[in-house]
Design a protein around this motif. Structure first.
Motif, PDB file in Angstrom:
ATOM      1  N   GLN A   1      50.573  20.093  36.997  1.00  0.00           N
ATOM      2  CA  GLN A   1      52.023  19.917  37.088  1.00  0.00           C
ATOM      3  C   GLN A   1      52.674  21.110  37.786  1.00  0.00           C
ATOM      4  O   GLN A   1      53.642  20.958  38.527  1.00  0.00           O
ATOM      5  CB  GLN A   1      52.602  19.728  35.692  1.00  0.00           C
ATOM      6  N   MET A   2      52.126  22.305  37.549  1.00  0.00           N
ATOM      7  CA  MET A   2      52.654  23.533  38.154  1.00  0.00           C
ATOM      8  C   MET A   2      52.175  23.715  39.596  1.00  0.00           C
ATOM      9  O   MET A   2      52.587  24.654  40.281  1.00  0.00           O
ATOM     10  CB  MET A   2      52.231  24.752  37.328  1.00  0.00           C
ATOM     11  N   GLY A   3      51.267  22.842  40.055  1.00  0.00           N
ATOM     12  CA  GLY A   3      50.732  22.963  41.402  1.00  0.00           C
ATOM     13  C   GLY A   3      49.673  24.042  41.537  1.00  0.00           C
ATOM     14  O   GLY A   3      49.410  24.522  42.634  1.00  0.00           O
ATOM     15  N   VAL A   4      49.041  24.418  40.406  1.00  0.00           N
ATOM     16  CA  VAL A   4      48.023  25.465  40.403  1.00  0.00           C
ATOM     17  C   VAL A   4      46.640  24.820  40.322  1.00  0.00           C
ATOM     18  O   VAL A   4      46.364  24.046  39.397  1.00  0.00           O
ATOM     19  CB  VAL A   4      48.221  26.435  39.218  1.00  0.00           C
ATOM     20  N   THR A   5      45.800  25.138  41.284  1.00  0.00           N
ATOM     21  CA  THR A   5      44.408  24.715  41.269  1.00  0.00           C
ATOM     22  C   THR A   5      43.555  25.943  40.990  1.00  0.00           C
ATOM     23  O   THR A   5      43.625  26.927  41.737  1.00  0.00           O
ATOM     24  CB  THR A   5      44.004  24.098  42.625  1.00  0.00           C
ATOM     25  N   LEU A   6      42.792  25.889  39.915  1.00  0.00           N
ATOM     26  CA  LEU A   6      41.923  27.029  39.610  1.00  0.00           C
ATOM     27  C   LEU A   6      40.796  27.092  40.632  1.00  0.00           C
ATOM     28  O   LEU A   6      40.157  26.082  40.923  1.00  0.00           O
ATOM     29  CB  LEU A   6      41.335  26.907  38.207  1.00  0.00           C
ATOM     30  N   PRO A   7      40.537  28.278  41.167  1.00  0.00           N
ATOM     31  CA  PRO A   7      39.414  28.430  42.097  1.00  0.00           C
ATOM     32  C   PRO A   7      38.098  28.451  41.316  1.00  0.00           C
ATOM     33  O   PRO A   7      38.088  28.470  40.087  1.00  0.00           O
ATOM     34  CB  PRO A   7      39.687  29.797  42.725  1.00  0.00           C
ATOM     35  N   ASP A   8      36.996  28.447  42.041  1.00  0.00           N
ATOM     36  CA  ASP A   8      35.720  28.721  41.384  1.00  0.00           C
ATOM     37  C   ASP A   8      35.800  30.126  40.812  1.00  0.00           C
ATOM     38  O   ASP A   8      36.458  31.007  41.388  1.00  0.00           O
ATOM     39  CB  ASP A   8      34.558  28.631  42.377  1.00  0.00           C
ATOM     40  N   ALA A   9      35.151  30.344  39.688  1.00  0.00           N
ATOM     41  CA  ALA A   9      35.168  31.663  39.056  1.00  0.00           C
ATOM     42  C   ALA A   9      34.536  32.684  40.001  1.00  0.00           C
ATOM     43  O   ALA A   9      33.430  32.470  40.498  1.00  0.00           O
ATOM     44  CB  ALA A   9      34.415  31.626  37.737  1.00  0.00           C
ATOM     45  N   PRO A  10      35.253  33.776  40.278  1.00  0.00           N
ATOM     46  CA  PRO A  10      34.697  34.795  41.171  1.00  0.00           C
ATOM     47  C   PRO A  10      33.402  35.402  40.616  1.00  0.00           C
ATOM     48  O   PRO A  10      33.272  35.599  39.402  1.00  0.00           O
ATOM     49  CB  PRO A  10      35.804  35.853  41.224  1.00  0.00           C
ATOM     50  N   ALA A  11      32.475  35.681  41.498  1.00  0.00           N
ATOM     51  CA  ALA A  11      31.221  36.315  41.105  1.00  0.00           C
ATOM     52  C   ALA A  11      31.462  37.803  40.844  1.00  0.00           C
ATOM     53  O   ALA A  11      32.346  38.411  41.449  1.00  0.00           O
ATOM     54  CB  ALA A  11      30.181  36.144  42.204  1.00  0.00           C
ATOM     55  N   PRO A  12      30.673  38.406  39.945  1.00  0.00           N
ATOM     56  CA  PRO A  12      30.809  39.846  39.700  1.00  0.00           C
ATOM     57  C   PRO A  12      30.535  40.645  40.971  1.00  0.00           C
ATOM     58  O   PRO A  12      29.713  40.262  41.800  1.00  0.00           O
ATOM     59  CB  PRO A  12      29.737  40.130  38.648  1.00  0.00           C
ATOM     60  N   ALA A  13      31.228  41.784  41.095  1.00  0.00           N
ATOM     61  CA  ALA A  13      31.073  42.637  42.270  1.00  0.00           C
ATOM     62  C   ALA A  13      30.057  43.753  42.054  1.00  0.00           C
ATOM     63  O   ALA A  13      29.810  44.536  42.957  1.00  0.00           O
ATOM     64  CB  ALA A  13      32.427  43.239  42.643  1.00  0.00           C
ATOM     65  N   ALA A  14      29.481  43.839  40.856  1.00  0.00           N
ATOM     66  CA  ALA A  14      28.515  44.901  40.546  1.00  0.00           C
ATOM     67  C   ALA A  14      27.601  44.406  39.418  1.00  0.00           C
ATOM     68  O   ALA A  14      27.489  43.205  39.186  1.00  0.00           O
ATOM     69  CB  ALA A  14      29.249  46.186  40.164  1.00  0.00           C
ATOM     70  N   ASN A  15      26.992  45.336  38.696  1.00  0.00           N
ATOM     71  CA  ASN A  15      26.007  45.006  37.668  1.00  0.00           C
ATOM     72  C   ASN A  15      26.680  44.746  36.317  1.00  0.00           C
ATOM     73  O   ASN A  15      26.653  45.588  35.423  1.00  0.00           O
ATOM     74  CB  ASN A  15      24.987  46.146  37.563  1.00  0.00           C
TER      75      ASN A  15
END
Length: 151
Positions: A9-23
């Protein structure tokens, strides 16, 4: 209304969850609590970079914090096997704002995330919070981590 319906309703589409940038891992579940690692400000055009008090307005910083909240919800959805409606409550956010030493309006910046989560979740979006100034990785404007309670 479900969380997924409210986002739509708010026009928000969740992206794929970002991958970690480190360990590290994106999230850790302990009982009904989900601890989500810090999500840096990013959007469709990549990282949202800037330094509050130098080259970025409070409004731009709040928009970057909102982007972090969207990534937090994407991580929650991923941890819940795609079912964002298993999210019961936002417990705590810790917001880090890339800013000059003189800048003191970190709470107004992190409100971009807090206001968004309350808009999506209502009372279940109200949370405890910290908002601090920091030197952030990759020159991003904002990074936010969160603790969430799941059903």
């Amino acid at each position: 209304m479900s969380i997924a319906e409210k986002l739509s309703q708010m026009g928000v589409t969740l992206p794929d969850a970002p991958a970690p940038a480190a360990n590290y891992v994106p999230s850790v579940r302990s009982g009904d609590l989900l601890f989500v690692s810090g999500q840096v400000s990013s959007g469709a055009d990549g990282l949202i970079k800037g330094r509050l008090g130098a080259d970025m307005s409070v409004e731009d910083g709040a928009a970057a914090a909102r982007a972090c909240a969207i990534s937090l919800l994407a991580q929650v959805r991923a941890a819940c096997d795609g079912d964002i409606d298993r999210l019961d409550r936002v417990v705590k956010l810790t917001g880090f704002v890339n800013c000059t030493p003189e800048f003191g309006d970190m709470p107004a910046v992190v409100n971009g995330a807090s206001d968004f989560l309350v808009e999506v979740l209502g009372e279940a979006g109200r949370h405890s919070r910290s908002a601090v100034g920091a030197n952030l990785p990759f020159g991003v404007a904002v990074e936010i981590e969160g603790i969430f309670r799941l059903r």
